[in-house]
Write a protein that holds these residues in place. Structure first.
Motif, short mmCIF file in Angstrom:
data_model
loop_
_atom_site.label_atom_id
_atom_site.label_comp_id
_atom_site.label_asym_id
_atom_site.label_seq_id
_atom_site.Cartn_x
_atom_site.Cartn_y
_atom_site.Cartn_z
N PRO A 1 4.03 1.47 11.30
CA PRO A 1 3.62 1.54 9.90
C PRO A 1 2.16 1.15 9.75
CG PRO A 1 4.92 -0.43 10.32
CD PRO A 1 5.01 0.41 11.57
N GLN A 2 1.56 1.61 8.66
CA GLN A 2 0.19 1.24 8.36
C GLN A 2 0.16 -0.16 7.74
OE1 GLN A 2 -2.48 3.23 9.18
NE2 GLN A 2 -0.86 4.37 10.22
N PRO A 3 -0.94 -0.87 7.88
CA PRO A 3 -1.03 -2.20 7.26
C PRO A 3 -0.75 -2.13 5.76
CG PRO A 3 -2.85 -1.86 8.77
CD PRO A 3 -2.14 -0.54 8.67
N ALA B 1 7.31 -5.87 16.02
CA ALA B 1 6.51 -4.64 15.93
C ALA B 1 5.97 -4.46 14.52
CB ALA B 1 7.34 -3.44 16.34
N LEU B 2 6.78 -4.79 13.51
CA LEU B 2 6.33 -4.69 12.13
C LEU B 2 5.20 -5.69 11.86
CD1 LEU B 2 9.70 -4.39 10.13
CD2 LEU B 2 8.31 -2.58 11.13
N HIS B 3 5.38 -6.89 12.36
CA HIS B 3 4.36 -7.94 12.15
C HIS B 3 3.05 -7.54 12.79
CE1 HIS B 3 2.27 -11.75 13.14
NE2 HIS B 3 2.67 -12.09 11.93
N SER B 4 3.12 -7.00 14.02
CA SER B 4 1.89 -6.60 14.72
C SER B 4 1.18 -5.47 14.00
CB SER B 4 2.22 -6.17 16.15
OG SER B 4 2.79 -7.25 16.88
N ALA B 5 1.94 -4.59 13.36
CA ALA B 5 1.34 -3.46 12.65
C ALA B 5 0.81 -3.83 11.28
CB ALA B 5 2.37 -2.34 12.52
N GLY B 6 1.12 -5.05 10.80
CA GLY B 6 0.64 -5.47 9.49
C GLY B 6 1.52 -5.03 8.34
N PRO C 1 -2.99 14.10 0.38
CA PRO C 1 -3.86 13.35 1.27
C PRO C 1 -4.59 14.28 2.21
CG PRO C 1 -1.65 12.41 1.20
CD PRO C 1 -1.59 13.73 0.50
N GLU C 2 -5.81 13.84 2.63
CA GLU C 2 -6.52 14.61 3.61
C GLU C 2 -5.72 14.65 4.91
OE1 GLU C 2 -8.97 16.37 3.04
OE2 GLU C 2 -10.06 15.52 1.34
N ARG C 3 -6.13 15.53 5.82
CA ARG C 3 -5.32 15.74 7.02
C ARG C 3 -5.01 14.45 7.76
NH1 ARG C 3 -4.36 20.18 10.30
NH2 ARG C 3 -3.80 19.65 12.44
N ASP C 4 -6.02 13.58 7.92
CA ASP C 4 -5.77 12.35 8.68
C ASP C 4 -5.00 11.33 7.89
OD1 ASP C 4 -7.69 11.66 6.89
OD2 ASP C 4 -8.99 10.62 8.32
N GLN C 5 -4.72 11.62 6.62
CA GLN C 5 -3.94 10.70 5.81
C GLN C 5 -2.49 11.13 5.66
OE1 GLN C 5 -5.20 7.70 4.02
NE2 GLN C 5 -6.36 8.11 5.88
N LEU C 6 -2.16 12.36 6.08
CA LEU C 6 -0.78 12.80 5.95
C LEU C 6 0.12 11.92 6.81
CD1 LEU C 6 -1.15 16.65 6.08
CD2 LEU C 6 -0.36 15.28 4.15
N PRO C 7 1.28 11.52 6.30
CA PRO C 7 2.17 10.67 7.08
C PRO C 7 2.64 11.37 8.34
CG PRO C 7 3.24 11.43 5.07
CD PRO C 7 1.81 11.84 4.99
N GLU C 8 2.34 10.77 9.48
CA GLU C 8 2.69 11.40 10.75
C GLU C 8 4.17 11.26 11.08
OE1 GLU C 8 0.83 13.18 12.80
OE2 GLU C 8 -0.72 13.05 11.28
N SER D 1 0.81 -1.22 0.00
CA SER D 1 0.00 0.00 0.00
C SER D 1 0.84 1.27 0.00
CB SER D 1 -0.92 0.01 1.23
OG SER D 1 -0.15 0.07 2.42
N GLY D 2 2.11 1.16 0.38
CA GLY D 2 2.95 2.36 0.44
C GLY D 2 4.30 2.03 1.03
#
Length: 409
Positions: free
Chosen positions: A43-45, A71-76, A140-147, A29-30
């Motif tokens: 990271p995002q799934p 941690a990576l596995h848990s985050a998908g 991206p919309e505000r909630d989609q900007l990479p934090e 996805s990214g």
């Protein structure tokens, strides 16, 4: 786009260290970058995670690797893309941990950057019809900007970009072969046209660009259309990006329009940036870097507290050109040319008369009308100004000298 699709693309020059079955058929996805320790924020799934292994030391073992990969596995996360640690190898413990957690592990060469991988994934991945929309400006919309913009860590891939911009900063132009090799290492074409972008974050000293400036510049350019770019850092200064430019204004306008839109939503890392004019050959890149750095100085002078992009095409007035001159030089010039008038005080009236006189193209009548004076009074004041400054206001070059001095305040 799946993991095995990424491996089949020749441009990233990636090497699979472990991966089989379902691990290679996961959708991407990214791309995101990992920090010095645990991935933070997570990271995002579906994201690829790129890490330069800054968190690994020769004394670490399987437990350290398991903490990170777990941690990576848990985050998908879809896969881990790892640069070499200082020994030049990806640790065996990391390979074993990825195998145990079922996460594909891919070795990344030094010249591959987060930006290059992101562009590659964006170009080839399939768009989910249910994907959340972007804003009207293409971001991206505000909630989609990479934090993680402020927390991105430099990976091994930045070394090639750093070496390229170091070549551009050399006093004498680099040899053609060396420059072509550096361009190739960054995945850039060996011929132009190019533009160079120099940047610092707001509030930085000009000589100390932070890691955040490099990452924020790469993030801003990632949202601009065009070819992939190389983003690095000068040995002791600004973040610098080299961008292929297909048209004279496309990249400059795209960056200047999208930059405020992106960083108005993330005010922690607003940037100043300067953009060079297009250059047709690699031999012109040294000059382009000097242009970009001067334009950056203008951006910093014009808007010291807010984000601003300035291109050399914007330096179309004497005032805009002088804004990039170092403050110490501007002050010295102003004091020398204006002489006693520079201090204001008892000469403030004469200084105002000079400003109005120059603003009205040296017209005695219009200056008198603007100041509500008799023309003879204007003549007297101008004579005093000429005496104190040693300039003749009937001469064009002396008028320009005084106008420039006024602009240097």
């Amino acid at each position: 786009m799946h993991v095995h699709d990424l491996l089949q693309l020749a441009s990233p020059d990636l090497t699979l260290l472990w991966g089989e079955g379902p691990a290679l058929t996961r959708e991407i996805s990214g791309v995101t970058a990992a920090g010095h320790q645990d991935p933070a924020p997570s990271p995002q799934p579906g994201e690829l995670v790129l890490s330069g292994l800054e968190w690994w030391t020769p004394d670490d073992g399987r437990a350290t690797a398991d903490r990170f990969v777990g941690a990576l596995h848990s985050a998908g996360a879809t896969a881990l893309l790892a640069g070499a640690e200082p020994s030049g190898q990806v640790p065996d413990a990391l390979v074993d941990s990825c195998r145990a957690h079922g996460i594909a592990l891919i070795a990344v060469p030094a010249h591959t950057t987060v930006h290059a991988l992101t562009e590659l994934v964006h170009q080839h991945r399939r768009v989910d019809p249910g994907e959340r929309p972007t804003g009207h400006d293409g971001l991206p919309e505000r909630d989609q900007l990479p934090e993680h913009v402020d927390g991105l860590r430099r990976t091994a891939g930045n070394q090639a970009a750093d070496e390229l911009v170091a070549l551009l900063a050399m006093p004498d132009p680099a040899e053609g072969a060396a420059l072509e090799d550096a361009l190739r290492a960054c995945g850039l074409p060996a011929s132009g046209p190019y533009r160079v972008v120099a940047a610092t974050t707001v509030g930085e000293d000009s000589g100390g660009a932070s890691e955040g400036a490099v990452c924020a510049l790469a993030e801003a350019l990632r949202h601009s259309p065009g070819e992939p770019c190389a983003t690095g850092r000068l040995p002791g200064g600004e973040a610098v990006a080299l961008v292929p430019a297909e048209t004279d204004a496309e990249q400059r306008l795209s960056l200047s329009e999208r930059w405020p839109a992106l960083y108005a939503r993330r005010p922690r890392t607003p940037l100043h940036a300067g953009v060079s004019g297009p250059v047709r050959t690699p031999e012109g890149l040294n000059s382009a870097l000097r242009q970009a750095r001067y334009a950056l100085a203008v951006a910093r002078a014009k808007a010291p507290d807010t984000a601003r992009v300035t291109a050399v095409e914007d330096l179309s007035t004497l005032g805009a050109l002088l804004a990039g001159v170092p403050e110490e030089v501007r002050t010295a010039f102003r004091l020398r040319v204006l002489g006693p008038l520079a201090g204001g005080g008892s000469h403030r009236m004469l200084l105002e008369t000079l400003e109005v006189f120059l603003a009205h193209d040296g017209s005695w009548a219009r200056t008198a009308a603007a100041l509500q004076l008799h023309v003879n009074s204007v003549h007297y004041r101008i004579q005093r100004i000429e005496l104190l400054t040693g300039r003749d206001l009937s001469r064009l070059e002396h008028k320009l000298d005084l106008q420039a001095a006024l602009l240097c305040r």
